[in-house]
Design an enzyme around this catalytic site. Structure first.
Site, mmCIF file in Angstrom:
data_model
loop_
_atom_site.group_PDB
_atom_site.id
_atom_site.type_symbol
_atom_site.label_atom_id
_atom_site.label_comp_id
_atom_site.label_asym_id
_atom_site.label_seq_id
_atom_site.Cartn_x
_atom_site.Cartn_y
_atom_site.Cartn_z
ATOM 1 N N ARG A 13 0.833 -1.219 0.000
ATOM 2 C CA ARG A 13 0.000 0.000 0.000
ATOM 3 C C ARG A 13 0.867 1.269 0.000
ATOM 4 O O ARG A 13 0.980 1.959 -1.002
ATOM 5 C CB ARG A 13 -0.951 -0.031 1.216
ATOM 6 C CG ARG A 13 -2.042 1.021 1.199
ATOM 7 C CD ARG A 13 -1.647 2.402 1.641
ATOM 8 N NE ARG A 13 -1.071 2.470 2.968
ATOM 9 C CZ ARG A 13 -0.561 3.575 3.494
ATOM 10 N NH1 ARG A 13 -0.531 4.695 2.782
ATOM 11 N NH2 ARG A 13 -0.026 3.568 4.716
ATOM 12 N N ASP A 14 1.530 1.532 1.125
ATOM 13 C CA ASP A 14 2.315 2.773 1.221
ATOM 14 C C ASP A 14 3.486 2.716 0.257
ATOM 15 O O ASP A 14 3.885 3.732 -0.325
ATOM 16 C CB ASP A 14 2.822 2.944 2.663
ATOM 17 C CG ASP A 14 3.045 4.395 3.058
ATOM 18 O OD1 ASP A 14 3.018 5.260 2.164
ATOM 19 O OD2 ASP A 14 3.247 4.659 4.251
ATOM 20 N N HIS A 205 5.210 4.463 12.722
ATOM 21 C CA HIS A 205 5.201 4.414 11.250
ATOM 22 C C HIS A 205 6.180 5.479 10.765
ATOM 23 O O HIS A 205 5.859 6.670 10.727
ATOM 24 C CB HIS A 205 3.772 4.703 10.768
ATOM 25 C CG HIS A 205 3.590 4.759 9.290
ATOM 26 N ND1 HIS A 205 2.942 3.768 8.580
ATOM 27 C CD2 HIS A 205 3.940 5.683 8.367
ATOM 28 C CE1 HIS A 205 2.898 4.086 7.293
ATOM 29 N NE2 HIS A 205 3.497 5.260 7.141
ATOM 30 N N HIS A 207 8.816 7.018 7.946
ATOM 31 C CA HIS A 207 9.467 7.116 6.645
ATOM 32 C C HIS A 207 10.938 7.456 6.938
ATOM 33 O O HIS A 207 11.266 7.957 8.008
ATOM 34 C CB HIS A 207 8.760 8.161 5.780
ATOM 35 C CG HIS A 207 7.413 7.679 5.310
ATOM 36 N ND1 HIS A 207 7.168 7.270 4.033
ATOM 37 C CD2 HIS A 207 6.249 7.477 5.985
ATOM 38 C CE1 HIS A 207 5.914 6.864 3.922
ATOM 39 N NE2 HIS A 207 5.318 6.981 5.102
ATOM 40 N N CYS A 238 4.195 9.381 0.226
ATOM 41 C CA CYS A 238 2.784 9.734 0.088
ATOM 42 C C CYS A 238 2.679 10.746 -1.041
ATOM 43 O O CYS A 238 3.419 11.726 -1.073
ATOM 44 C CB CYS A 238 2.276 10.331 1.400
ATOM 45 S SG CYS A 238 0.629 11.017 1.256
ATOM 46 N N ASN A 247 9.178 4.323 3.173
ATOM 47 C CA ASN A 247 9.053 3.828 4.546
ATOM 48 C C ASN A 247 10.362 3.151 4.919
ATOM 49 O O ASN A 247 11.089 2.653 4.057
ATOM 50 C CB ASN A 247 7.945 2.759 4.633
ATOM 51 C CG ASN A 247 6.581 3.337 4.406
ATOM 52 O OD1 ASN A 247 6.180 3.538 3.267
ATOM 53 N ND2 ASN A 247 5.873 3.600 5.470
#
Ligand code: HMG
Ligand code: MG
Length: 284
Positions: A13-14, A205, A207, A238, A247
C-alpha cells in the site's frame, strides 16, 4: 519486557501508492503472497481511496480477490470514507485503517477536509465497521513535521490519538509522514500519545527520508511500543507529502529488532529477494 514485536507490512500500500507507472495487479498479488510466505502476519494490501486521487491503487478489489489467504494473517486496507469502507468490506478485508493528520494543512491536502471534518467523516465509518465486525486501525500523519506548515505540536498528537481511540480504533499508528522526525521530536510525540493511550494501543510508522527511522523506532521501543510499520525494499512515500521518501525497509527493521534480542517471527533470509522484487516493480 515484552520481547515480541509485530512488523506491520505496508509495502503493497504505502510502498506502491506513490509509483507513477502503473504496476500490474498480478505483480501486487505476488508481492503480498511472498510477504506472507516470509512470515509477515499483518499486511496492508491496498487502499480503497478515490482512484482519482491515487490511481495506482484503483485495482484494490482485484488485488484482494487474487491473493491467497492464509489463516491467521490480517489482510488490511485503508479507507478514507464510507464509500471506501463499503468497497473494503465488499472485498472481505480483515482490518481497515482510517487516516487523519496532526496538521490541518496536511489533512486538507491529503483527504480534502479539516481535522474536525475528518473526525465527523470517520464516525459513520466506525458504526459500519462495528456492524461488519471489522477492526479499525487509525493513522495520524505528520506527528512531528508537516510538509506544508513545518513543525507540529505534540499536543496535536495527543488530541488526535484520543479522538481516534474514542471513535473505537483498537490501535493508533503514529506517522512520521515526511521522514523528518528525530529521536528528540519522536520522544515528544510519543510522550504526548502516551498521555492518552497505553503503549499497547500505539504503533510507529516512520518514513526514512533522513535516515533516522531506526533511531526513532528505538525511542518507541523504550516507550514500550511493540508494533512498527515498514515497507519491504524501503519503497514508499505519500503522493500528498512532497519530499517524503520511502518507509523504513522491512528487512532493516527486522534485522534491527532481532539484533536487540526481540522476536518478529519473520524469516529474514527471504526478505532480500522480496525487497529486490519490490524494487523491480518500481523500475519496470
Ligand atoms: P474528494 O474529491 O473531496 O471526494 O476527495 P468526493 O467525495 O468529492 O469524491 C470525488 C470522486 O471520487 C467522486 O467520483 C467519488 O465518487 C470518488 P466522481 O463522482 O467525480 O466520478 N470517490 C471514491 N471512489 C472510490 N472509492 C472511494 C471514493 N471516495 C470518493 N473511497 C477523498 C476526498 C478522501 C475521497 C480523497 O481525498 C482521497 O481519496 N484521498 C486519499 C489520499 C491518499 O490515499 N493518500 C495516501 C494515503 S495516507 C498516507 O500515505 C499516510 C500514511 O501512510 C501514514 C503516514 O505516513 O503518515 C497512512
Ligand atoms: Mg506512510
Amino acid at each position: 519486557m515484552n520481547d515480541v514485536v509485530t512488523v506491520y507490512e505496508v509495502g503493497p500500500r504505502d510502498g506502491l501508492q506513490n509509483e507513477s507507472a502503473l504496476i500490474a495487479t498480478q505483480e501486487k498479488i505476488d508481492l503480498v503472497n511472498r510477504l506472507v510466505d516470509a512470515g509477515l502476519t499483518r499486511v496492508e494490501v491496498s487502499s480503497f481511496v478515490s482512484p482519482k486521487w491515487v490511481p495506482q491503487l484503483a485495482d484494490a478489489a482485484d488485488v484482494f480477490a487474487g491473493i491467497q489467504r492464509k489463516p491467521g494473517v490480517v489482510y488490511a486496507a485503508l479507507a478514507p470514507n464510507v464509500k471506501g469502507l463499503e468497497r473494503a468490506i465488499g472485498s472481505d478485508v480483515n482490518e481497515v485503517a482510517i487516516f487523519g493528520a496532526a496538521s490541518e494543512e496536511f489533512s486538507q491536502k491529503n483527504i480534502n477536509c479539516s481535522i474536525a471534518e475528518s473526525i465527523e467523516r470517520f464516525k459513520p465509518m466506525m458504526e459500519m465497521a462495528k456492524d461488519a465486525d471489522v477492526p479499525m486501525r487509525g493513522y495520524i500523519s505528520c506527528i512531528t513535521d508537516c510538509p506544508y506548515s513545518g513543525p507540529v505540536k505534540p499536543s496535536q498528537v495527543a488530541i488526535l490519538t484520543e479522538a481516534l481511540l474514542d471513535l473505537g480504533c483498537y490501535s493508533v499508528s503514529l506517522g512520521d509522514t515526511l521522514g523528518k522526525a528525530t529521536p528528540k521530536s519522536t520522544k515528544s510525540a510519543v510522550e504526548a500519545a502516551l498521555s492518552v493511550a497505553q503503549a499497547s494501543q500505539l504503533a510507529g510508522h516512520f518514513h526514512d527520508t533522513s535516515g533516522q527511522a531506526i533511531a526513532n523506532i528505538a525511542v518507541c521501543l523504550d516507550a514500550g511500543i511493540r508494533v512498527f510499520d515498514a515497507a519491504v525494499g524501503g519503497l514508499g512515500g505519500c503522493p500528498y507529502a512532497p519530499g517524503a521518501k520511502g518507509n523504513v525497509a522491512t528487512e532493516t527493521v527486522v534485522a534491527f529488532l532481532e539484533s536487540q534480542g526481540l522476536h518478529t517471527g519473520v524469516d529474514a533470509s527471504l526478505l532480500d529477494d522480496i525487497a529486490q522484487y519490490a524494487q523491480s516493480l518500481r523500475a519496470s
